[in-house]
Design a protein around this motif. Structure first.
Motif, PDB file in Angstrom:
ATOM      1  N   ARG A   1      -1.292  -7.682  14.039  1.00 51.06           N
ATOM      2  CA  ARG A   1      -1.692  -6.554  12.984  1.00 51.06           C
ATOM      3  C   ARG A   1      -1.325  -4.899  13.572  1.00 51.06           C
ATOM      4  O   ARG A   1      -0.992  -4.448  13.078  1.00 51.06           O
ATOM      5  CB  ARG A   1      -3.220  -6.548  12.858  1.00 51.06           C
ATOM      6  CG  ARG A   1      -3.614  -5.677  11.694  1.00 51.06           C
ATOM      7  CD  ARG A   1      -3.133  -5.956  10.627  1.00 51.06           C
ATOM      8  NE  ARG A   1      -3.727  -4.765   9.396  1.00 51.06           N
ATOM      9  CZ  ARG A   1      -3.028  -4.408   8.628  1.00 51.06           C
ATOM     10  NH1 ARG A   1      -1.753  -5.023   8.018  1.00 51.06           N
ATOM     11  NH2 ARG A   1      -3.587  -3.372   7.468  1.00 51.06           N
ATOM     12  N   ALA A   2      -1.422  -4.864  14.826  1.00 49.60           N
ATOM     13  CA  ALA A   2      -0.939  -3.635  15.460  1.00 49.60           C
ATOM     14  C   ALA A   2       0.185  -3.304  15.360  1.00 49.60           C
ATOM     15  O   ALA A   2       0.555  -2.310  15.233  1.00 49.60           O
ATOM     16  CB  ALA A   2      -1.438  -3.691  16.993  1.00 49.60           C
ATOM     17  N   GLU A   3       1.176  -4.255  15.499  1.00 45.39           N
ATOM     18  CA  GLU A   3       2.623  -4.014  15.393  1.00 45.39           C
ATOM     19  C   GLU A   3       2.859  -3.785  13.891  1.00 45.39           C
ATOM     20  O   GLU A   3       3.724  -2.782  13.631  1.00 45.39           O
ATOM     21  CB  GLU A   3       3.282  -5.449  15.721  1.00 45.39           C
ATOM     22  CG  GLU A   3       3.373  -5.657  16.984  1.00 45.39           C
ATOM     23  CD  GLU A   3       4.373  -4.992  18.045  1.00 45.39           C
ATOM     24  OE1 GLU A   3       4.802  -3.972  17.667  1.00 45.39           O
ATOM     25  OE2 GLU A   3       4.224  -5.283  19.252  1.00 45.39           O
ATOM     26  N   THR A   4       2.308  -4.511  12.989  1.00 51.06           N
ATOM     27  CA  THR A   4       2.621  -4.259  11.253  1.00 51.06           C
ATOM     28  C   THR A   4       2.170  -2.710  11.242  1.00 51.06           C
ATOM     29  O   THR A   4       2.853  -2.047  10.539  1.00 51.06           O
ATOM     30  CB  THR A   4       1.776  -5.317  10.443  1.00 51.06           C
ATOM     31  OG1 THR A   4       2.214  -6.561  10.969  1.00 51.06           O
ATOM     32  CG2 THR A   4       2.077  -5.213   9.165  1.00 51.06           C
ATOM     33  N   LEU A   5       0.854  -2.437  11.442  1.00 55.37           N
ATOM     34  CA  LEU A   5       0.336  -1.082  11.206  1.00 55.37           C
ATOM     35  C   LEU A   5       1.029  -0.008  11.818  1.00 55.37           C
ATOM     36  O   LEU A   5       1.402   1.091  11.408  1.00 55.37           O
ATOM     37  CB  LEU A   5      -1.171  -1.045  11.652  1.00 55.37           C
ATOM     38  CG  LEU A   5      -2.188  -1.436  10.840  1.00 55.37           C
ATOM     39  CD1 LEU A   5      -3.774  -1.389  11.494  1.00 55.37           C
ATOM     40  CD2 LEU A   5      -2.256  -0.820   9.370  1.00 55.37           C
ATOM     41  N   GLY A   6       1.472  -0.076  12.999  1.00 54.95           N
ATOM     42  CA  GLY A   6       2.290   0.761  13.826  1.00 54.95           C
ATOM     43  C   GLY A   6       3.556   0.954  12.988  1.00 54.95           C
ATOM     44  O   GLY A   6       3.957   2.027  12.739  1.00 54.95           O
ATOM     45  N   THR A   7       4.151  -0.217  12.618  1.00 56.96           N
ATOM     46  CA  THR A   7       5.619  -0.006  12.022  1.00 56.96           C
ATOM     47  C   THR A   7       5.316   0.672  10.753  1.00 56.96           C
ATOM     48  O   THR A   7       6.098   1.768  10.397  1.00 56.96           O
ATOM     49  CB  THR A   7       6.283  -1.166  11.707  1.00 56.96           C
ATOM     50  OG1 THR A   7       6.362  -2.097  12.728  1.00 56.96           O
ATOM     51  CG2 THR A   7       7.534  -1.196  11.161  1.00 56.96           C
ATOM     52  N   MET A   8       4.116   0.411  10.054  1.00 53.52           N
ATOM     53  CA  MET A   8       4.104   1.400   8.801  1.00 53.52           C
ATOM     54  C   MET A   8       3.693   2.571   8.958  1.00 53.52           C
ATOM     55  O   MET A   8       4.321   3.606   8.452  1.00 53.52           O
ATOM     56  CB  MET A   8       2.765   0.857   7.950  1.00 53.52           C
ATOM     57  CG  MET A   8       2.238   1.473   6.695  1.00 53.52           C
ATOM     58  SD  MET A   8       0.611   1.084   6.283  1.00 53.52           S
ATOM     59  CE  MET A   8       0.486  -0.493   5.918  1.00 53.52           C
ATOM     60  N   MET A   9       2.965   3.172  10.228  1.00 57.40           N
ATOM     61  CA  MET A   9       2.649   4.600  10.445  1.00 57.40           C
ATOM     62  C   MET A   9       3.802   5.280  10.887  1.00 57.40           C
ATOM     63  O   MET A   9       4.175   6.299  10.620  1.00 57.40           O
ATOM     64  CB  MET A   9       1.522   4.508  11.436  1.00 57.40           C
ATOM     65  CG  MET A   9       0.244   3.908  10.992  1.00 57.40           C
ATOM     66  SD  MET A   9      -1.256   4.335  12.041  1.00 57.40           S
ATOM     67  CE  MET A   9      -1.229   3.163  13.128  1.00 57.40           C
ATOM     68  N   VAL A  10       4.800   4.647  11.702  1.00 57.44           N
ATOM     69  CA  VAL A  10       5.841   5.416  12.358  1.00 57.44           C
ATOM     70  C   VAL A  10       6.760   5.501  11.123  1.00 57.44           C
ATOM     71  O   VAL A  10       7.369   6.570  11.174  1.00 57.44           O
ATOM     72  CB  VAL A  10       6.541   4.581  13.404  1.00 57.44           C
ATOM     73  CG1 VAL A  10       7.939   4.921  13.841  1.00 57.44           C
ATOM     74  CG2 VAL A  10       5.429   4.573  14.826  1.00 57.44           C
ATOM     75  N   ASN A  11       7.035   4.612  10.445  1.00 56.43           N
ATOM     76  CA  ASN A  11       7.989   4.837   9.223  1.00 56.43           C
ATOM     77  C   ASN A  11       7.608   6.017   8.202  1.00 56.43           C
ATOM     78  O   ASN A  11       8.386   6.676   7.862  1.00 56.43           O
ATOM     79  CB  ASN A  11       8.100   3.382   8.359  1.00 56.43           C
ATOM     80  CG  ASN A  11       9.137   2.409   8.984  1.00 56.43           C
ATOM     81  OD1 ASN A  11       9.629   3.086   9.962  1.00 56.43           O
ATOM     82  ND2 ASN A  11       8.872   1.382   8.624  1.00 56.43           N
TER      83      ASN A  11
END
Ligand SMILES: Cc1ncc(COP(=O)(O)O)c(C=O)c1O
Length: 435
Positions: free
Chosen positions: A323-333
């Motif tokens: 979940r941290a990976e998914t959220l991180g990608t969403m935030m960075v993008n």
């Protein structure tokens, strides 16, 4: 009920001013990634109580485990008459710590205490005195932790003298022109100019600098530190207090580098809002101090241990590393889209959901913009978002949203960040100062 303003007046009169305070927002209740103040206003929480709430406010599993423990007993002191929740938690953390060497643990109450105890253990193990830390790093507010901290104002100014035999090397930060080789050369310089490696007990590093600005130590740097410590018999201490428990997409950030620390600190999100910290390390090193040399009255509180076991269950069953990976990608993008539009965003960086944006004047890495950063945290709060800043120059926004937050809440928070920044860019005084 008292208003925020009334409570702020009482707070200011009752507390010493050294105890900082970011927002005059007095919390009445909180759930997962949201909190509500005494006036009924709702806020999205991107601060997570400074990295404590990877599993959110009052995770149902944590709440149930704490309630059950409270029905049994709340304190006996782990050093007097111990209890199973503590033993089970130590066993579980020992298994989770990276590497195959058998591990042992101790519990303490705060992150700073965990850091202090790493130094005690490393000194007892090696019979050496010196400790090397990194510029910009943060390790806590007690005396040894302060000495290791690499930021003078506000943490060290006026508080000296500090314990002796502490040296600082620069942390590798490509964005600020410090390469991995520069940092390794600086360590060699310390061995040449200040202290022979045979007198160095420990090197301590955050795998991602937290308070210092969310700079990510490159894996090759941590691997080089591992080799350097092996070559000289130095204890490698990885401070995972801010990075641990799924925040970076792994249980511990050091796993990204594939090395085994000698000692690790853990605190913050370990117990989902209850005070608990730990040192976990190689068993032979951990066993160096004699009986009674380590501990503390509240160290390993049964309530906090029960909470921590529930946190570990939640991380596993809800797959919070992924979940941290998914959220991180969403935030960075989302933040990189904003960066293309706004010259004030110098860099967006992240590892898992440990995400930051650095605010500068006109895309110049050497012109930090702490005023804009402060204005952004204030404006975001007016719009219902709690944001945290960090960085040696106070110009970095760090995102520490609970990993249990829904996509919709995270998007809502990111929209507030974008709207606030756009408004500030259009504010003549700030826009001129930022140019
Ligand atoms: C990396 C790191 N080490 C140590 C500490 C100190 O922890 P505590 O405030 O619980 O003493 C912190 C707190 O922010 C931290 O981020």
């Amino acid at each position: 009920m008292a208003s925020n303003q009334q409570l702020q007046q009482r707070r200011d009169a009752a507390f010493a001013r050294g105890l900082g305070n970011q927002l005059p927002v007095y919390v009445e209740r909180a759930r997962n990634a949201e909190l509500w103040d005494v006036e009924g206003r709702r806020y999205i929480d991107f601060a997570g109580g400074i990295a404590v709430l990877n599993t959110g406010h009052l995770h149902p599993k944590v709440q149930a485990a704490v309630a059950k423990q409270l029905d049994a007993f709340s304190h006996t002191c782990l050093m007097i008459t111990p209890y199973e929740v503590a033993v089970e938690l130590a066993e579980r953390l020992n298994r989770l710590a990276p590497g195959h060497t058998p591990k042992k643990a101790i519990f303490v109450t705060t992150g700073a205490e965990a850091v202090e105890n790493c130094v005690k253990i490393a000194r007892a193990h090696s019979g050496r005195q010196a400790v090397i830390a990194f510029g910009g790093g943060f390790h806590g507010r007690t005396y040894m932790a302060m000495a290791l901290t690499g930021k003078v104002a506000p943490y060290k100014a006026g508080f000296g003298p500090f314990p002796a035999e502490v040296y600082h090397a620069p942390f590798p930060i490509a964005y600020h022109g410090v390469s991995v080789q520069d940092s390794l050369d600086a360590l060699e310089h310390i061995f040449k100019y200040d202290v022979e490696p045979e007198r160095v007990a420990a090197i301590i590093i955050e795998p991602v600098m937290g308070e210092g600005g969310f700079y990510i130590a490159p894996p090759e740097f941590l691997q080089a530190l591992r080799k350097l410590c092996d070559r000289h018999g130095i204890v490698l201490v990885i401070d995972e207090i801010q990075t641990g428990f799924a925040r970076t997409g792994r249980m511990f950030a050091v796993e990204h580098a594939g090395i085994e620390p000698d000692l690790m600190t853990m605190a913050k999100s370990l117990a989902g809002g209850f005070p608990l910290a730990a040192v976990v390390g190689k068993a032979d090193i951990m066993d160096s101090p004699g009986p009674g040399g380590l501990g503390g009255t509240y160290a390993g509180s049964p309530i906090a241990c029960a909470a921590a076991l529930a946190v570990l269950d939640a991380i596993e069953s809800e797959r919070l590393c992924a979940r941290a990976e998914t959220l991180g990608t969403m935030m960075v993008n989302s933040l990189r889209d904003l960066q293309r539009e706004m010259p004030a965003i110098g860099e967006v960086r992240g590892i898992g959901a440990m995400v930051a944006m650095e605010l500068v004047k006109n895309r110049d890495p050497h012109s930090p913009d702490p005023d804009l950063t402060k204005a952004l945290t204030r404006r975001a709060a007016e719009k219902g978002l709690v944001l945290l800043s960090c960085g040696l120059y106070g110009n970095v926004i760090r995102f520490l949203v609970p990993l249990t937050a829904s996509d919709a809440i995270v998007r809502e928070g990111l929209d507030i960040v974008a709207a606030s920044l756009r408004e500030l860019a259009a504010t003549p005084a700030l826009a001129a100062a930022s140019a």
